[in-house]
Design a protein around this motif. Sequence first.
Motif, mmCIF file in Angstrom:
data_model
loop_
_atom_site.group_PDB
_atom_site.id
_atom_site.type_symbol
_atom_site.label_atom_id
_atom_site.label_comp_id
_atom_site.label_asym_id
_atom_site.label_seq_id
_atom_site.Cartn_x
_atom_site.Cartn_y
_atom_site.Cartn_z
ATOM 1 N N ASN A 46 27.315 42.543 42.853
ATOM 2 C CA ASN A 46 26.232 43.380 42.329
ATOM 3 C C ASN A 46 25.946 44.497 43.326
ATOM 4 O O ASN A 46 25.169 44.344 44.257
ATOM 5 N N ILE A 47 26.592 45.648 43.096
ATOM 6 C CA ILE A 47 26.550 46.734 44.076
ATOM 7 C C ILE A 47 25.154 47.356 44.188
ATOM 8 O O ILE A 47 24.814 47.972 45.202
ATOM 9 N N ILE A 48 24.341 47.177 43.169
ATOM 10 C CA ILE A 48 22.965 47.698 43.257
ATOM 11 C C ILE A 48 22.248 47.036 44.432
ATOM 12 O O ILE A 48 21.566 47.695 45.218
ATOM 13 N N ASP A 49 22.462 45.737 44.607
ATOM 14 C CA ASP A 49 21.884 45.033 45.754
ATOM 15 C C ASP A 49 22.674 45.301 47.027
ATOM 16 O O ASP A 49 22.107 45.570 48.086
ATOM 17 N N THR A 50 23.992 45.236 46.924
ATOM 18 C CA THR A 50 24.842 45.347 48.113
ATOM 19 C C THR A 50 24.640 46.672 48.846
ATOM 20 O O THR A 50 24.671 46.729 50.065
ATOM 21 N N TRP A 51 24.446 47.740 48.096
ATOM 22 C CA TRP A 51 24.245 49.055 48.715
ATOM 23 C C TRP A 51 22.795 49.530 48.611
ATOM 24 O O TRP A 51 22.520 50.693 48.908
ATOM 25 N N ASN A 52 21.907 48.675 48.189
ATOM 26 C CA ASN A 52 20.504 49.093 48.016
ATOM 27 C C ASN A 52 20.420 50.401 47.244
ATOM 28 O O ASN A 52 19.796 51.364 47.686
ATOM 29 N N LEU A 53 21.058 50.457 46.101
ATOM 30 C CA LEU A 53 21.213 51.724 45.379
ATOM 31 C C LEU A 53 19.924 52.205 44.730
ATOM 32 O O LEU A 53 19.177 51.412 44.154
ATOM 33 N N PRO A 54 19.717 53.519 44.784
ATOM 34 C CA PRO A 54 18.649 54.126 43.989
ATOM 35 C C PRO A 54 19.165 54.334 42.564
ATOM 36 O O PRO A 54 20.331 54.090 42.272
ATOM 37 N N PHE A 55 18.317 54.829 41.683
ATOM 38 C CA PHE A 55 18.747 55.222 40.337
ATOM 39 C C PHE A 55 19.756 56.354 40.487
ATOM 40 O O PHE A 55 19.540 57.279 41.248
ATOM 41 N N GLY A 56 20.860 56.280 39.778
ATOM 42 C CA GLY A 56 21.778 57.418 39.831
ATOM 43 C C GLY A 56 23.223 57.106 39.538
ATOM 44 O O GLY A 56 23.738 57.522 38.503
ATOM 45 N N PRO A 57 23.896 56.364 40.416
ATOM 46 C CA PRO A 57 25.332 56.198 40.192
ATOM 47 C C PRO A 57 25.642 55.414 38.918
ATOM 48 O O PRO A 57 24.937 54.456 38.582
ATOM 49 N N ALA A 58 26.701 55.823 38.224
ATOM 50 C CA ALA A 58 27.212 55.027 37.101
ATOM 51 C C ALA A 58 28.046 53.893 37.686
ATOM 52 O O ALA A 58 28.822 54.106 38.616
ATOM 53 N N ILE A 59 27.867 52.717 37.154
ATOM 54 C CA ILE A 59 28.579 51.555 37.681
ATOM 55 C C ILE A 59 29.449 50.955 36.591
ATOM 56 O O ILE A 59 28.960 50.642 35.497
ATOM 57 N N LEU A 60 30.741 50.839 36.880
ATOM 58 C CA LEU A 60 31.682 50.202 35.954
ATOM 59 C C LEU A 60 32.058 48.858 36.542
ATOM 60 O O LEU A 60 32.402 48.765 37.722
ATOM 61 N N ARG A 61 31.999 47.831 35.719
ATOM 62 C CA ARG A 61 32.383 46.505 36.200
ATOM 63 C C ARG A 61 33.354 45.864 35.223
ATOM 64 O O ARG A 61 33.146 45.927 34.003
ATOM 65 N N ASN A 62 34.408 45.279 35.776
ATOM 66 C CA ASN A 62 35.337 44.501 34.963
ATOM 67 C C ASN A 62 35.941 43.423 35.859
ATOM 68 O O ASN A 62 35.574 43.317 37.035
ATOM 69 N N ALA A 67 41.318 49.481 38.000
ATOM 70 C CA ALA A 67 41.392 50.782 37.320
ATOM 71 C C ALA A 67 42.201 50.629 36.032
ATOM 72 O O ALA A 67 43.308 51.146 35.899
ATOM 73 N N THR A 68 41.636 49.929 35.090
ATOM 74 C CA THR A 68 42.290 49.668 33.804
ATOM 75 C C THR A 68 42.151 50.899 32.903
ATOM 76 O O THR A 68 41.328 51.788 33.181
ATOM 77 N N PRO A 69 42.912 50.945 31.801
ATOM 78 C CA PRO A 69 42.752 52.077 30.876
ATOM 79 C C PRO A 69 41.299 52.275 30.443
ATOM 80 O O PRO A 69 40.834 53.407 30.300
ATOM 81 N N ASP A 70 40.554 51.194 30.251
ATOM 82 C CA ASP A 70 39.174 51.387 29.802
ATOM 83 C C ASP A 70 38.267 51.902 30.922
ATOM 84 O O ASP A 70 37.313 52.635 30.670
ATOM 85 N N ALA A 71 38.566 51.517 32.174
ATOM 86 C CA ALA A 71 37.800 52.081 33.294
ATOM 87 C C ALA A 71 38.077 53.580 33.386
ATOM 88 O O ALA A 71 37.155 54.383 33.584
ATOM 89 N N LEU A 72 39.335 53.974 33.205
ATOM 90 C CA LEU A 72 39.685 55.397 33.231
ATOM 91 C C LEU A 72 39.014 56.134 32.070
ATOM 92 O O LEU A 72 38.540 57.259 32.217
ATOM 93 N N ARG A 73 38.966 55.472 30.906
ATOM 94 C CA ARG A 73 38.289 56.076 29.750
ATOM 95 C C ARG A 73 36.837 56.411 30.091
ATOM 96 O O ARG A 73 36.341 57.510 29.809
ATOM 97 N N SER A 74 36.143 55.478 30.731
ATOM 98 C CA SER A 74 34.741 55.727 31.068
ATOM 99 C C SER A 74 34.619 56.878 32.066
ATOM 100 O O SER A 74 33.684 57.683 31.988
ATOM 101 N N MET A 75 35.561 56.952 33.020
ATOM 102 C CA MET A 75 35.542 58.062 33.981
ATOM 103 C C MET A 75 35.765 59.387 33.262
ATOM 104 O O MET A 75 35.109 60.392 33.553
ATOM 105 N N GLN A 76 36.696 59.381 32.293
ATOM 106 C CA GLN A 76 36.975 60.612 31.530
ATOM 107 C C GLN A 76 35.753 61.020 30.701
ATOM 108 O O GLN A 76 35.436 62.211 30.590
ATOM 109 N N VAL A 77 35.062 60.034 30.142
ATOM 110 C CA VAL A 77 33.865 60.324 29.349
ATOM 111 C C VAL A 77 32.815 60.988 30.224
ATOM 112 O O VAL A 77 32.261 62.040 29.874
ATOM 113 N N LEU A 78 32.539 60.395 31.377
ATOM 114 C CA LEU A 78 31.498 60.957 32.245
ATOM 115 C C LEU A 78 31.902 62.333 32.752
ATOM 116 O O LEU A 78 31.080 63.261 32.776
#
Length: 176
Positions: A46-62, A67-78
């Motif tokens: 849970n990188i939100i805890d691990t990096w003490n993240l503020p609101f902002g970064p998009a997080i992809l988890r699988n 770096a699967t085709p669907d992870a790349l798809r989400s990167m292309q969308v953003l």
Amino acid sequence: MSAAMLRELAKGNDEHVKSFSGSIKFSDFPKQDAVIILTCMDPRSNIIDTWNLPFGPAILRNAGGRATPDALRSMQVLASIMANGQSTLGAVAVIHHTDCGLVNFGNDFIHERMKMNAPEHLHKQIDGMDHGGFTDVEASIKEDMAIIKADSFLPKGLEVLGFIHDSFTGKTTEVV
Ligand SMILES: [Zn+2]
């Protein structure tokens, strides 16, 4: 039984709604380059805890943070949504963790388990699948960094970083 567990977990929403202060509109997102963090679905990742993240970064988890085709798809969308002439997808961080399920249980194990459920005529197809199993965390990070860098549909200047997350100390270390 497991569905009951999910409905029980969903009850936490009652508390969330009580203290929720509202959200910004999509059109009000800050005009700055976006970043994406790609990491494993393991609850320890849970990188939100691990990096003490503020609101902002998009997080992809699988499974594995691969770096699967669907992870790349989400990167292309953003990247496309952000491509307004002022900003784009600026950087991606790939984070894999030690003691990952995909290290403990590689492709062969997953394929054998899948064959227990799937009809026999699909077994050959299962043997040809890559479920992202790996043995060397640093090598798998570098492999996924290379896949993302090589994706011609992502912005040319995209910066791609990699980090190993130690599941037992919580510490992340950049891969260089
Ligand atoms: Zn994992």
